[in-house]
Design a protein around this motif. Structure first.
Motif, mmCIF file in Angstrom:
data_model
loop_
_atom_site.group_PDB
_atom_site.id
_atom_site.type_symbol
_atom_site.label_atom_id
_atom_site.label_comp_id
_atom_site.label_asym_id
_atom_site.label_seq_id
_atom_site.Cartn_x
_atom_site.Cartn_y
_atom_site.Cartn_z
ATOM 1 N N LEU A 1 0.830 -1.204 0.000
ATOM 2 C CA LEU A 1 0.000 0.000 0.000
ATOM 3 C C LEU A 1 0.867 1.258 0.000
ATOM 4 N N LEU A 2 1.929 1.263 0.807
ATOM 5 C CA LEU A 2 2.800 2.430 0.874
ATOM 6 C C LEU A 2 3.633 2.598 -0.389
ATOM 7 N N GLU A 3 3.752 1.525 -1.192
ATOM 8 C CA GLU A 3 4.373 1.666 -2.513
ATOM 9 C C GLU A 3 3.515 2.563 -3.394
ATOM 10 N N LEU A 4 2.187 2.477 -3.254
ATOM 11 C CA LEU A 4 1.315 3.370 -4.013
ATOM 12 C C LEU A 4 1.493 4.819 -3.548
ATOM 13 N N SER A 5 1.718 5.008 -2.247
ATOM 14 C CA SER A 5 2.033 6.357 -1.757
ATOM 15 C C SER A 5 3.297 6.875 -2.431
ATOM 16 N N ARG A 6 4.310 6.013 -2.513
ATOM 17 C CA ARG A 6 5.572 6.412 -3.142
ATOM 18 C C ARG A 6 5.348 6.779 -4.597
ATOM 19 N N GLN A 7 4.532 5.983 -5.304
ATOM 20 C CA GLN A 7 4.251 6.282 -6.706
ATOM 21 C C GLN A 7 3.462 7.581 -6.859
ATOM 22 N N ALA A 8 2.731 7.956 -5.807
ATOM 23 C CA ALA A 8 1.988 9.218 -5.839
ATOM 24 C C ALA A 8 2.882 10.415 -5.512
ATOM 25 N N GLY A 9 4.153 10.137 -5.191
ATOM 26 C CA GLY A 9 5.103 11.210 -4.942
ATOM 27 C C GLY A 9 5.399 11.489 -3.489
ATOM 28 N N VAL A 10 5.034 10.552 -2.594
ATOM 29 C CA VAL A 10 5.293 10.746 -1.167
ATOM 30 C C VAL A 10 6.615 10.075 -0.799
ATOM 31 N N SER A 11 7.567 10.865 -0.348
ATOM 32 C CA SER A 11 8.877 10.357 0.056
ATOM 33 C C SER A 11 8.783 9.643 1.398
ATOM 34 N N PRO A 12 9.607 8.605 1.627
ATOM 35 C CA PRO A 12 9.671 8.023 2.967
ATOM 36 C C PRO A 12 10.028 9.055 4.037
ATOM 37 N N TRP A 13 10.678 10.138 3.613
ATOM 38 C CA TRP A 13 11.141 11.164 4.546
ATOM 39 C C TRP A 13 10.152 12.326 4.629
ATOM 40 N N VAL A 14 8.896 12.045 4.317
ATOM 41 C CA VAL A 14 7.862 13.086 4.308
ATOM 42 C C VAL A 14 7.755 13.781 5.663
ATOM 43 N N TRP A 15 7.946 13.029 6.771
ATOM 44 C CA TRP A 15 7.831 13.641 8.098
ATOM 45 C C TRP A 15 9.207 14.005 8.659
ATOM 46 N N TRP A 16 10.124 13.040 8.729
ATOM 47 C CA TRP A 16 11.422 13.284 9.351
ATOM 48 C C TRP A 16 12.262 14.285 8.557
ATOM 49 N N GLY A 17 12.100 14.301 7.250
ATOM 50 C CA GLY A 17 12.888 15.216 6.423
ATOM 51 C C GLY A 17 12.108 16.393 5.878
ATOM 52 N N ASP A 18 10.838 16.525 6.288
ATOM 53 C CA ASP A 18 9.996 17.631 5.813
ATOM 54 C C ASP A 18 9.940 17.689 4.286
ATOM 55 N N VAL A 19 9.873 16.520 3.650
ATOM 56 C CA VAL A 19 9.783 16.473 2.190
ATOM 57 C C VAL A 19 8.311 16.622 1.802
ATOM 58 N N VAL A 20 7.942 17.770 1.298
ATOM 59 C CA VAL A 20 6.542 18.068 0.997
ATOM 60 C C VAL A 20 6.163 17.482 -0.367
ATOM 61 N N PRO A 21 5.133 16.612 -0.438
ATOM 62 C CA PRO A 21 4.709 16.047 -1.729
ATOM 63 C C PRO A 21 4.124 17.124 -2.642
ATOM 64 N N GLN A 22 4.290 16.923 -3.943
ATOM 65 C CA GLN A 22 3.678 17.824 -4.916
ATOM 66 C C GLN A 22 2.188 17.502 -5.039
ATOM 67 N N PRO A 23 1.318 18.504 -4.997
ATOM 68 C CA PRO A 23 -0.119 18.246 -5.179
ATOM 69 C C PRO A 23 -0.394 17.647 -6.560
ATOM 70 N N GLN A 24 -1.354 16.737 -6.620
ATOM 71 C CA GLN A 24 -1.727 16.092 -7.870
ATOM 72 C C GLN A 24 -3.244 16.194 -8.055
ATOM 73 N N ASN A 25 -3.683 16.396 -9.298
ATOM 74 C CA ASN A 25 -5.126 16.385 -9.561
ATOM 75 C C ASN A 25 -5.563 15.094 -10.244
ATOM 76 N N ARG A 26 -4.584 14.193 -10.464
ATOM 77 C CA ARG A 26 -4.911 12.911 -11.072
ATOM 78 C C ARG A 26 -3.829 11.894 -10.728
ATOM 79 N N LEU A 27 -4.256 10.690 -10.329
ATOM 80 C CA LEU A 27 -3.332 9.600 -10.056
ATOM 81 C C LEU A 27 -3.805 8.378 -10.835
ATOM 82 N N ALA A 28 -2.891 7.768 -11.586
ATOM 83 C CA ALA A 28 -3.276 6.623 -12.412
ATOM 84 C C ALA A 28 -2.133 5.620 -12.460
#
Length: 287
Positions: A130-157
Motif C-alpha cells: 500500500l505504501l508503494e502506491l504512496s511512493r508512486q503518488a510522490g510521497v517520500s519516505p522522509w515526508v515527516w522526518w525530512g519535511d519532504v513536501v509532496p507535490q499536489p496532484q489532480n490525477r493519479l493513475a
C-alpha cells in the motif's frame, strides 16, 4: 495521399499513447481515493492505511476513505489471513500465489477490471504494498522526518496491465539507535513527547516505526545509553512496535532483551557476573 497516411499514422499513435497513459485512474480530482481494508487484516495494515490516508490528504487535498470491496478502487488482501475462495480469486487474476508466498514480507500489485489489487504475504508485506502506491503518488519516505513536501496532484493513475512482485532479501532489516543522548532523547522528552528525563516516548517511536515501514524495514535496536529508559519500561512502546509490525532486538551487552544500563541494579542484585552471581543473573533474565 502520402501526407494523409502520415497524419493517420500519427493520429493512431496519439490515440494509442493516450489510452496507455490513461490506465486505471485511482484519483480523478472529483472524490476521495477509495480503499478496501479487510476486517481481519493485521494492525500494521490498518496503521499503513491511516498513513496512506494522510498521504492522500497531502497529495490530493482529501483523505482516502475505506469502503466495501465492490466500491473500492484499491483492494488489499493479506494472504496469511485470506480465505481459500479469496486465494482462488487472486490466482484467477494472474497472481502467482506460490511464488508470492515464498517471499519474505512480500507483496504484489496488479490491475484488473478497473481495480488495483495489493496483496501481501503477511501484514508487513500488505503494508509495504500500500505504501508503494504512496511512493508512486510522490510521497517520500522522509515526508515527516525530512519535511519532504509532496507535490499536489489532480490525477493519479496506474497503467493497464501494471504488475510488480517484491520481497525482502534479508530477514531482519532495521536500525540501531546509537548516541541517542545528544539528539533523539532530549528532543523527545523535552519537545515532541514531553515526559521524564531520559525517556524516548511511544509517540516518538511511532514516528520512527512509520519511517521504517516506508523504508520496508522491520526491526529496531533501541537506545541503551546511561540515562535512557529501557524500551520495555517505556509505557506504550511495545504495543506501538507490535501495531507497526516491528521486531525489537537488543545489542552490545544486552542479552535476552534486558537493558542492563537501566535495569540492572548493582546494589540490589550484586555484580552482573554469571560465574560469581549466577542465580541473580538467571532470575534477572527470567523476569
Amino acid at each position: 495521399m502520402k501526407q494523409f497516411h502520415c497524419l493517420l499514422t500519427l493520429l493512431l499513435l496519439c490515440i494509442s499513447h493516450t489510452a496507455t497513459a490513461t490506465g486505471i485512474c485511482w484519483y480523478d480530482g472529483s472524490g476521495p481515493v477509495k480503499l478496501y481494508v479487510p476486517e481481519k487484516a493485521s494492525m500494521v495494515v490498518k496503521v499503513a492505511s491511516q498513513m496512506f490516508s494522510d498521504d492522500m490528504l497531502a497529495v490530493t487535498g482529501r483523505k482516502s476513505i475505506t469502503v466495501p470491496e465492490k466500491n473500492a478502487t484499491i483492494v488489499l488482501t493479506q494472504l496469511d489471513r485470506a480465505s481459500a475462495a479469496q486465494r482462488r480469486q487472486l490466482s484467477a487474476k494472474g497472481i502467482d500465489i506460490k511464488k508470492l508466498e515464498s517471499l519474505t514480507d512480500g507483496f504484489s500489485i496488479i490491475t484488473d477490471n478497473k481495480k488495483i489489487y495489493v496483496t501481501g504475504t503477511n501484514g508487513r508485506g500488505t503494508a509495504y504494498g500500500l505504501l508503494e502506491l504512496s511512493r508512486q503518488a510522490g510521497v517520500s519516505p522522509w515526508v515527516w522526518w525530512g519535511d519532504v513536501v509532496p507535490q499536489p496532484q489532480n490525477r493519479l493513475a496506474i497503467p493497464h496491465g501494471y504488475t510488480t512482485m517484491q520481497g525482502a532479501s534479508v530477514e531482519y532489516r532495521g536500525i540501531f539507535l546509537n548516541d541517542e543522548d545528544w539528539s533523539l532523547r532530549p528532543w523527545s522528552y523535552r519537545n515532541y513527547d514531553k515526559s521524564d528525563f531520559g525517556n524516548i516516548g511511544a509517540r516518538t517511536y511511532k514516528r520512527i516505526f512509520e519511517l521504517l515501514l516506508r523504508l520496508r524495514a522491520n526491526a529496531i535496536w533501541p537506545g541503551m545509553h546511561t540515562g535512557t529508559k529501557a524500551f520495555f519500561r517505556t509505557e506504550g512502546a511495545k504495543a506501538m512496535a507490535d501495531s507497526c509490525g516491528i521486531v525489537i532486538g537488543t545489542s552490545h551487552c544486552e542479552p535476552l532483551l534486558r537493558n542492563n544500563v537501566d535495569e540492572w541494579n548493582h546494589k540490589e542484585r550484586g555484580a552482573f557476573n554469571y560465574i560469581t552471581n549466577k542465580d541473580a543473573v538467571q532470575k534477572y533474565w527470567i523476569e
